[in-house]
Write a protein that holds these residues in place. Structure first.
Motif, short mmCIF file in Angstrom:
data_model
loop_
_atom_site.label_atom_id
_atom_site.label_comp_id
_atom_site.label_asym_id
_atom_site.label_seq_id
_atom_site.Cartn_x
_atom_site.Cartn_y
_atom_site.Cartn_z
N GLU A 127 4.24 -4.57 7.12
CA GLU A 127 3.91 -5.99 6.97
C GLU A 127 2.55 -6.34 7.57
N SER A 128 1.97 -5.45 8.36
CA SER A 128 0.67 -5.73 8.98
C SER A 128 -0.50 -5.46 8.03
N PHE A 129 -0.23 -4.84 6.88
CA PHE A 129 -1.30 -4.54 5.92
C PHE A 129 -1.58 -5.74 5.03
N PRO A 130 -2.75 -5.76 4.37
CA PRO A 130 -3.10 -6.91 3.53
C PRO A 130 -2.01 -7.26 2.52
N LYS A 131 -1.68 -8.54 2.45
CA LYS A 131 -0.60 -9.02 1.58
C LYS A 131 -1.05 -9.14 0.13
N ASP A 132 -2.36 -9.29 -0.08
CA ASP A 132 -2.87 -9.57 -1.42
C ASP A 132 -3.35 -8.32 -2.15
N HIS A 133 -2.95 -7.15 -1.69
CA HIS A 133 -3.40 -5.90 -2.29
C HIS A 133 -2.19 -5.09 -2.72
N PRO A 134 -2.01 -4.83 -4.02
CA PRO A 134 -0.81 -4.15 -4.49
C PRO A 134 -0.59 -2.76 -3.90
N SER A 135 -1.65 -2.07 -3.52
CA SER A 135 -1.50 -0.73 -2.93
C SER A 135 -0.81 -0.78 -1.57
N PHE A 136 -0.82 -1.94 -0.91
CA PHE A 136 -0.22 -2.07 0.41
C PHE A 136 1.15 -2.76 0.36
N THR A 157 -7.47 11.45 2.95
CA THR A 157 -7.72 10.49 1.90
C THR A 157 -6.61 10.58 0.87
N GLY A 158 -6.12 9.45 0.44
CA GLY A 158 -5.07 9.40 -0.57
C GLY A 158 -5.07 8.03 -1.22
N GLY A 159 -4.47 7.95 -2.37
CA GLY A 159 -4.40 6.69 -3.09
C GLY A 159 -3.93 6.90 -4.50
N ASP A 160 -4.52 6.13 -5.40
CA ASP A 160 -4.13 6.24 -6.81
C ASP A 160 -5.36 6.45 -7.66
N ASP A 161 -5.20 6.32 -8.98
CA ASP A 161 -6.31 6.54 -9.90
C ASP A 161 -7.42 5.50 -9.73
N LYS A 162 -7.05 4.33 -9.23
CA LYS A 162 -8.02 3.24 -9.10
C LYS A 162 -8.84 3.34 -7.82
N GLU A 163 -8.20 3.73 -6.72
CA GLU A 163 -8.88 3.71 -5.43
C GLU A 163 -8.28 4.74 -4.47
N GLN A 164 -9.15 5.38 -3.71
CA GLN A 164 -8.74 6.30 -2.66
C GLN A 164 -8.98 5.62 -1.32
N TYR A 165 -8.09 5.87 -0.36
CA TYR A 165 -8.15 5.22 0.94
C TYR A 165 -8.24 6.25 2.05
N LEU A 166 -9.15 6.00 2.98
CA LEU A 166 -9.21 6.84 4.17
C LEU A 166 -8.09 6.39 5.11
N HIS A 167 -7.27 7.34 5.54
CA HIS A 167 -6.19 7.08 6.50
C HIS A 167 -6.61 7.65 7.84
N GLU A 168 -6.48 6.88 8.90
CA GLU A 168 -6.72 7.37 10.25
C GLU A 168 -5.38 7.36 10.97
#
Length: 146
Positions: A110-119, A50-61
């Motif tokens: 480029e395959s990740f969501p375009k409308d999400h700044p974390s990606f 799990t990693g991310g920023d102060d706003k949101e953590q993301y599960l990585h597989e």
């Protein structure tokens, strides 16, 4: 649309085996990278973190695609909650005398969501530059890593 992978290169004042251990030993990885419950540099090995920023953590597989110690490690990098994306991280190490050149290539952003700044590519660029240029550099050059 032509897409280019994100490429980050660094030279460390450390031998290649020390850098290899830092990127493949889970106990060392948790000191400078992410907290991984388990990790093996073996093709087919699956791991999460799990990693991310102060706003949101993301599960990585992730799944190891290739391992050629101590010079190459590749693994997939996906986000199960954002199921429309697949990327690959390649770590290439080469010896330059007493130093090690690390070339990290992250393909498929480029395959990740375009409308999400974390990606955004800029977010990954900032993250990899901090991880490789600060955290890993300090760990292999200053700490008493393996």
């Amino acid at each position: 649309m032509e897409t280019k992978p994100l490429v980050v290169e660094r030279i460390y004042n450390a031998p290649v085996l020390k850098v290899w251990r830092a990127i493949t030993d889970k106990d060392q990885m948790k000191q400078w990278y992410f907290e991984l419950e388990e990790f093996k540099a073996e093709k087919g090995f699956k791991f999460t973190f799990t990693g991310g920023d102060d706003k949101e953590q993301y599960l990585h597989e992730c799944e190891v695609i290739a391992a050629d110690p101590p010079h190459k490690l590749s693994y997939s990098w996906t986000y199960p909650k954002h199921n429309n994306g697949y990327s690959v991280v390649n770590w290439d190490l080469s010896e330059e005398g007493e130093k090690t050149r690390l070339r990290l290539t992250h393909e498929g952003l480029e395959s990740f969501p375009k409308d999400h700044p974390s990606f955004a590519v800029s977010s990954f660029t900032q993250g990899w530059n901090a991880i490789l240029g600060e955290s890993l550099k300090k760990f292999v050059e200053e700490e008493k890593a393996g």
